[in-house]
Design a protein around this motif. Structure first.
Motif, PDB file in Angstrom:
ATOM      1  N   LYS A 171       0.991  -1.327  -0.079  1.00 38.09           N
ATOM      2  CA  LYS A 171       0.100   0.085   0.158  1.00 38.09           C
ATOM      3  C   LYS A 171       0.919   1.223   0.116  1.00 38.09           C
ATOM      4  O   LYS A 171       0.547   2.227  -0.619  1.00 38.09           O
ATOM      5  N   TRP A 172       1.976   1.154   0.761  1.00 44.63           N
ATOM      6  CA  TRP A 172       2.779   2.358   0.893  1.00 44.63           C
ATOM      7  C   TRP A 172       3.395   2.557  -0.428  1.00 44.63           C
ATOM      8  O   TRP A 172       3.643   3.685  -0.831  1.00 44.63           O
ATOM      9  N   ASN A 215      -0.560   4.559  -1.776  1.00 45.92           N
ATOM     10  CA  ASN A 215      -2.123   4.457  -1.026  1.00 45.92           C
ATOM     11  C   ASN A 215      -2.155   4.884   0.459  1.00 45.92           C
ATOM     12  O   ASN A 215      -2.993   5.197   0.960  1.00 45.92           O
ATOM     13  N   GLN A 216      -0.886   5.159   1.143  1.00 49.69           N
ATOM     14  CA  GLN A 216      -0.753   5.651   2.276  1.00 49.69           C
ATOM     15  C   GLN A 216       0.476   6.293   2.578  1.00 49.69           C
ATOM     16  O   GLN A 216       1.488   5.800   1.911  1.00 49.69           O
ATOM     17  N   GLU A 221       2.022   1.069   8.313  1.00 46.87           N
ATOM     18  CA  GLU A 221       1.257   1.030   9.479  1.00 46.87           C
ATOM     19  C   GLU A 221       2.358   0.754  10.607  1.00 46.87           C
ATOM     20  O   GLU A 221       2.286   1.387  11.693  1.00 46.87           O
TER      21      GLU A 221
END
Length: 160
Positions: A129-130, A134-135, A139
């Motif tokens: 995702k990173w 997308n972020q 996390e």
């Protein structure tokens, strides 16, 4: 600078297959020809693939290596049956009359992907995702510290 490129490039095709291509300048071929006192086309070309997983490779300390013979005009090849989740590099070279391998150019290092999802780390989805944007941060990033600063107190003890 055209014609002066000497390179060997290694790429991942799949967890068990690599692709390698190489280019040698005419100048490099002439040097090898004179070194061995043989015409370039008569020299037996090979690539040597090294498994260099988790080591600082110095050219002689691979876990294992394998030689692959090449046809005279060959400038690329697929390398099959490599192990997943390992680090590899390749030397392009020639076999001497004594049967030794003489390296001419070395490739980049690559890591083959894991072969099955059960071996994938817990943070893989988050990292994907990173990487895709997308972020902002993975996390787990909030709990990660890569730098620590320590000072000596007056008693000579370190504290952070």
């Amino acid at each position: 600078m055209k014609g002066k490129i000497n390179q060997c490039v290694l790429m991942v095709q799949s967890p068990s297959t690599l692709f390698c291509y190489w280019k040698l300048s005419n100048e490099r071929k002439q040097i090898i020809k004179h070194h061995f006192s043989e015409e370039w086309f008569t020299l037996h070309k090979k690539i040597r693939i090294y498994d260099i997983t988790k080591i600082n490779f110095n050219g002689h300390n691979a876990h294992r290596y394998q030689d692959i013979s090449l046809a005279e005009a060959c400038t690329q090849t697929f390398i099959y049956d490599v192990a997943p989740n390992r680090t590899y590099c390749v030397d392009y070279g020639v076999e001497t009359q004594e049967g030794n391998f003489f390296s001419i150019v070395r490739s980049n290092e690559i890591v083959t992907p894991r072969a099955s999802s059960f071996k994938v780390g817990f943070a893989t989805n988050t990292i994907s995702k990173w990487q895709e944007g997308n972020q902002n941060d993975p996390e787990w990033f909030q709990g990660y510290s890569c730098y620590s600063y320590y000072e000596k107190n007056k008693g000579g003890e370190y504290y952070g």
